[in-house]
Design an enzyme around this catalytic site. Structure first.
Site, PDB file in Angstrom:
ATOM      1  N   LYS A   3       0.852  -1.186   0.000  1.00 45.29           N
ATOM      2  CA  LYS A   3       0.000   0.000   0.000  1.00 45.29           C
ATOM      3  C   LYS A   3       0.890   1.238   0.000  1.00 45.29           C
ATOM      4  O   LYS A   3       1.962   1.253   0.602  1.00 45.29           O
ATOM      5  CB  LYS A   3      -0.911   0.015   1.233  1.00 45.29           C
ATOM      6  CG  LYS A   3      -1.881  -1.167   1.306  1.00 45.29           C
ATOM      7  CD  LYS A   3      -2.943  -1.074   0.233  1.00 45.29           C
ATOM      8  CE  LYS A   3      -4.031  -2.127   0.415  1.00 45.29           C
ATOM      9  NZ  LYS A   3      -3.606  -3.484   0.100  1.00 45.29           N
ATOM     10  N   ASP A   4       0.427   2.295  -0.682  1.00 43.11           N
ATOM     11  CA  ASP A   4       1.211   3.511  -0.782  1.00 43.11           C
ATOM     12  C   ASP A   4       1.544   4.090   0.586  1.00 43.11           C
ATOM     13  O   ASP A   4       0.738   4.057   1.518  1.00 43.11           O
ATOM     14  CB  ASP A   4       0.446   4.563  -1.599  1.00 43.11           C
ATOM     15  CG  ASP A   4       0.336   4.174  -3.057  1.00 43.11           C
ATOM     16  OD1 ASP A   4       1.234   4.546  -3.825  1.00 43.11           O
ATOM     17  OD2 ASP A   4      -0.629   3.486  -3.408  1.00 43.11           O
ATOM     18  N   ARG A   5       2.732   4.663   0.671  1.00 47.52           N
ATOM     19  CA  ARG A   5       3.153   5.284   1.924  1.00 47.52           C
ATOM     20  C   ARG A   5       2.382   6.570   2.186  1.00 47.52           C
ATOM     21  O   ARG A   5       1.939   6.815   3.310  1.00 47.52           O
ATOM     22  CB  ARG A   5       4.657   5.569   1.879  1.00 47.52           C
ATOM     23  CG  ARG A   5       5.169   6.305   3.115  1.00 47.52           C
ATOM     24  CD  ARG A   5       6.658   6.569   3.028  1.00 47.52           C
ATOM     25  NE  ARG A   5       7.128   7.259   4.229  1.00 47.52           N
ATOM     26  CZ  ARG A   5       8.383   7.614   4.428  1.00 47.52           C
ATOM     27  NH1 ARG A   5       9.308   7.358   3.515  1.00 47.52           N
ATOM     28  NH2 ARG A   5       8.735   8.239   5.536  1.00 47.52           N
ATOM     29  N   THR A  65       4.638   7.177  -6.490  1.00 41.54           N
ATOM     30  CA  THR A  65       3.779   6.044  -6.135  1.00 41.54           C
ATOM     31  C   THR A  65       4.664   4.825  -5.856  1.00 41.54           C
ATOM     32  O   THR A  65       5.485   4.454  -6.676  1.00 41.54           O
ATOM     33  CB  THR A  65       2.801   5.728  -7.283  1.00 41.54           C
ATOM     34  OG1 THR A  65       2.058   6.908  -7.558  1.00 41.54           O
ATOM     35  CG2 THR A  65       1.863   4.607  -6.882  1.00 41.54           C
TER      36      THR A  65
END
Length: 326
Positions: free
Chosen positions: A79-81, A321
Site C-alpha cells: 500500500k502507498d506510503r 507512487t
C-alpha cells in the site's frame, strides 16, 4: 532503453488537472480480505491502520517485535506510503506462548485494530477488494457539467483495465530490468525482485494488447474468437493462446513485436492466463467538497485506482507512487 507508458485513453485525454495526495488523508484505502480468520492456526493475523508508512517498513517492525525473519511476515499487497490505509499482515508463530505484546507496535502512525489466528500465510493477491476514498483538490474545471458527465461515464461504463504505472517502476525502470532478464540473460538472485520484474513485463504486454483494443474502440465489446464471456487479453506465459479468429489475430499482431519477451516469459514457468480488459468500480459515488471532488469506489485485488483517476484528470503530485499494486 525507454518504454512508453502513454497508453490511449477511453474518453479522450482529460483537460482537467487536480492536486493529488496533498496530504495522506487525501488517499484512503481499506483492504478487505473477503474471509474471516479461523481464530486458530500457526499464523497470527494483524489488522493494522497506518498513516504515512509503507508496507515493507511495517512488516520489518512486526518481524522485529516478534523476533522472526521478515520472510515470515505475509501481506496481500503493498500500500502507498503517502496515504491512510488499513491492511492485514500475517506472522508465522506456531507456538502460541511466543506471541509478543502487539500493542507495542502502536504509535501515531500505526494502530493495531484487531488480532486473530489463521491456518496459512497471507500472500500477494489473497485479499478480495480494496475500498478507496480519494480527494482530488482544486480541479481546474471550466465546464462543470461536462466534467461531471465524464465522472459518471467512468463510474457507470468503466475504464480500460490497464496495469497502473506503479507496476512498471519509476520511469519504467522495472521494464528495463525485465528486458535485461528476458533478452540479455541477466541473473537476479533475489527471487522476489526477479518475480516483480517479470510481472512488470507480463503486465506491459497485456497493456499493449489492451491499448490496441482501445485504439480500435472495441475494448467494451466481445469480438469474434473471444475465449471468455467478457472481453479479455492475455497474460503471457507457457501454453496455447486460448483466443481464436479476429481476437487471436489482433493479439498476435501486437505480440509479434515482442518475440524475445514472449519466449522468455514462456521459459520462466508462468502459465498462459487471461485478464478482463474492462475495469468497472463497485459501490461508486462522488460529491463536491468545497472546491474539491471526493471519489468513493471499490476495486478487486490487482486492480489500480490510478487507472480510474487517469481517465478523469491529470494528476499533479510530487509524491512517487510506491505500491506495486493494491
Amino acid at each position: 532503453m525507454q518504454f512508453s507508458l502513454d497508453f490511449p485513453f477511453a474518453y479522450g485525454q482529460p483537460d482537467v488537472s487536480s492536486i493529488f495526495r496533498a496530504e495522506p488523508e487525501d488517499f484512503k484505502v481499506d483492504e478487505n480480505l473477503g474471509f474471516l480468520p479461523l481464530g486458530e492456526g500457526e499464523h497470527v493475523y494483524l489488522h493494522i491502520w497506518k498513516r504515512g508508512e509503507n508496507t515493507a517498513w511495517v512488516a520489518e517492525k512486526i518481524a522485529e517485535l516478534a523476533q522472526v525473519l521478515v520472510m515470515d511476515i505475509g501481506y496481500c499487497g503493498r500500500k502507498d506510503r503517502h496515504a491512510v490505509t488499513t491492511q492485514w499482515f500475517s506472522v508465522y508463530l506456531p507456538k502460541r506462548e511466543m506471541e509478543p505484546d502487539w500493542s507495542l507496535l502502536n504509535s501515531d502512525s500505526i494502530k493495531i485494530l484487531s488480532r486473530s489466528r489463521h491456518s496459512h500465510k497471507l500472500r500477494r493477491g489473497d485479499h478480495e477488494t480494496n475500498s478507496f476514498v480519494i480527494r482530488l483538490r482544486n480541479p481546474n474545471v471550466v465546464n462543470k457539467s461536462s466534467f461531471e458527465q465524464r465522472v459518471s461515464n467512468v463510474f457507470d461504463q468503466g475504464v480500460p483495465n490497464y496495469y497502473g504505472e506503479q507496476r512498471f517502476g519509476h520511469n519504467g525502470n522495472n521494464l528495463v530490468e525485465a528486458h535485461a532478464i528476458l533478452v540479455e540473460g541477466k541473473r537476479i538472485r533475489d527471487k522476489q525482485k526477479r518475480g516483480l520484474m517479470l510481472s512488470a513485463a507480463r503486465s506491459y504486454l497485456f497493456n499493449q494488447v489492451l491499448s490496441a483494443r482501445v485504439s480500435a474502440n472495441n475494448w467494451q465489446q466481445l469480438i469474434e474468437g473471444e475465449p471468455e464471456a467478457y472481453p479479455t487479453a492475455p497474460l503471457w506465459g507457457r501454453g496455447r493462446l486460448t483466443s481464436s479468429g479476429e481476437c487471436s489475430r489482433l493479439e498476435m499482431q501486437v505480440l509479434d513485436a515482442w518475440p524475445e519477451w514472449c519466449n522468455g516469459l514462456e521459459h520462466t514457468g508462468l502459465s498462459q492466463e487471461r485478464r478482463a480488459i474492462i475495469l468497472k468500480p463497485s459501490d461508486a459515488s462522488w460529491c463536491w467538497v468545497d472546491q474539491d471532488i471526493e471519489l468513493r469506489f471499490t476495486l478487486g485485488s490487482g486492480e489500480f485506482a490510478t487507472t480510474i483517476l487517469r481517465e478523469l484528470t491529470i494528476l499533479q503530485s510530487s509524491v512517487k507512487t510506491e505500491a506495486a499494486g493494491v
